[in-house]
Design a protein around this motif. Structure first.
Motif, short mmCIF file in Angstrom:
data_model
loop_
_atom_site.label_atom_id
_atom_site.label_comp_id
_atom_site.label_asym_id
_atom_site.label_seq_id
_atom_site.Cartn_x
_atom_site.Cartn_y
_atom_site.Cartn_z
N ASP A 58 0.83 -1.20 0.00
CA ASP A 58 0.00 0.00 0.00
C ASP A 58 0.86 1.26 0.00
O ASP A 58 1.85 1.35 0.75
CB ASP A 58 -0.90 0.02 1.23
N ALA A 59 0.45 2.23 -0.79
CA ALA A 59 1.13 3.52 -0.83
C ALA A 59 0.15 4.61 -0.40
O ALA A 59 -0.15 4.74 0.79
CB ALA A 59 1.69 3.78 -2.23
N ASN A 60 -0.38 5.36 -1.36
CA ASN A 60 -1.31 6.45 -1.06
C ASN A 60 -2.29 6.59 -2.23
O ASN A 60 -2.06 6.06 -3.32
CB ASN A 60 -0.58 7.78 -0.88
N PHE A 61 -3.36 7.34 -2.01
CA PHE A 61 -4.25 7.70 -3.10
C PHE A 61 -3.62 8.81 -3.95
O PHE A 61 -2.67 9.47 -3.52
CB PHE A 61 -5.60 8.16 -2.56
N PRO A 62 -4.14 9.04 -5.15
CA PRO A 62 -3.50 10.01 -6.05
C PRO A 62 -3.71 11.48 -5.71
O PRO A 62 -2.90 12.32 -6.11
CB PRO A 62 -4.11 9.68 -7.41
N PHE A 63 -4.80 11.82 -5.01
CA PHE A 63 -5.13 13.23 -4.83
C PHE A 63 -5.41 13.55 -3.36
O PHE A 63 -5.78 12.68 -2.57
CB PHE A 63 -6.38 13.60 -5.64
N PHE A 108 -6.51 12.77 2.76
CA PHE A 108 -7.55 11.80 2.42
C PHE A 108 -7.09 10.43 2.90
O PHE A 108 -6.05 9.94 2.50
CB PHE A 108 -7.78 11.78 0.91
N PRO A 109 -7.87 9.77 3.76
CA PRO A 109 -7.39 8.54 4.41
C PRO A 109 -7.33 7.35 3.46
O PRO A 109 -8.22 7.15 2.63
CB PRO A 109 -8.43 8.30 5.51
N LEU A 110 -6.27 6.57 3.59
CA LEU A 110 -6.14 5.30 2.88
C LEU A 110 -6.43 4.20 3.91
O LEU A 110 -5.52 3.65 4.53
CB LEU A 110 -4.73 5.14 2.30
N LEU A 111 -7.70 3.92 4.10
CA LEU A 111 -8.10 2.97 5.13
C LEU A 111 -7.56 1.57 4.83
O LEU A 111 -7.50 1.17 3.67
CB LEU A 111 -9.63 2.94 5.22
N PRO A 112 -7.14 0.81 5.87
CA PRO A 112 -7.23 1.12 7.29
C PRO A 112 -6.00 1.81 7.87
O PRO A 112 -5.85 1.90 9.08
CB PRO A 112 -7.37 -0.28 7.90
#
Length: 270
Positions: free
Chosen positions: A123-128, A132-136
């Motif tokens: 897992d890394a991160n969302f694009p924008f 903004f949480p990257l659950l969990p």
């Protein structure tokens, strides 16, 4: 009223899972109404088409917001590989350019020191949108965090390249032994993501962490990773840190409310 609530709930869930899925869902919903599509298979196909188009477009748009994707299209020569296509399908594979460079440099170093070794990104991160949480996950929200799988060996001690006990790299824990440091022993936190998944553990193969490569990766991260790429922290469970002989101050315990880190290694940069 009920259909509206269900559509809103679906959009919310898709947004939480993929960041862009909710927008794609609402666009597909509007397009289906305009086109007069009433059957579920047609609506589903339209949504998948919209989502796929949005995912491709995101790869070109994200750099304007300071993030780039780790590619899921790997070849036999690649040494940095995203462990599962699900991370790309859910848009969870975005990092800052500096963090991408760090990941590629780590993989190149491991290949140079141990020829042929593959390094898995998780897992890394969302694009924008920072925050903004990257659950969990509790902290993957700014493009500066990335998880790596550990390196593994089989029950006989042979190194397993291109393999992890879990198909997604998570939840197959390296359990502590008797006498190991247990910082969360006796705690019963209600609000926590420190889940043990006891029922899953017998389903995973009996792989163990390959100490030589894992220690070498951490050593590179705490030296070259710090000086060249501004690495700030590495999260590893204390019993693994002790077993690997790691004493560097950049390697820390993540706390008892965060997920366990004896199935993966977490890094973050400045």
């Amino acid at each position: 009223m009920l259909p509206f609530i269900l559509h809103a709930l679906a959009a919310l869930i898709l947004t939480l899972l993929t960041q862009i899925g909710g927008v794609a869902y609402l666009f597909a919903l509007a397009a289906a109404r305009i086109c007069g599509l009433g059957r579920f298979p047609a609506k589903l196909a339209l949504f998948l088409l919209c989502y796929a188009a949005a995912t491709v477009a995101t790869q070109f748009a994200a750099p304007a917001f300071g993030r780039v994707p780790l590619s899921c299209l790997s070849s036999a020569e690649d040494r940095l590989i995203v462990r599962s296509p699900i991370y790309c399908a859910l848009n969870r594979n975005y990092v800052t350019p500096k963090l991408r460079d760090l990941a590629e440099a780590l993989a190149a170093h491991m290949d140079a020191q141990f020829p042929g070794t593959v390094t898995f990104a998780l897992d890394a991160n969302f694009p924008f949108v920072n925050g903004f949480p990257l659950l969990p996950h509790l902290s993957h929200a700014d493009g500066k965090k990335l998880d790596f799988a550990y390196y593994y060996k089989d029950a006989g001690g042979a190194f397993l390249n291109d393999a992890t006990p879990s198909p997604i790299g998570y939840f197959a824990f390296e359990e502590p032994g008797l006498g190991d440091e247990l910082p969360c022993a006796g705690r019963h936190d209600w609000l926590t993501t420190r889940w043990n998944f006891d029922a899953l553990q017998p389903l995973f193969p009996a792989y163990r962490i390959e100490e030589q490569r894992t220690a070498a990766a951490v050593a590179w991260l705490t030296t070259e990773g710090v000086t060249r790429f501004g690495l700030q922290k590495i999260f590893i469970e204390p019993h693994l840190k002790n077993a690997l002989g790691i004493t560097d101050a950049h390697v820390r315990f993540q706390g008892c409310r965060a997920a366990r880190h004896d199935d993966h290694l977490h890094i973050q940069i400045e």
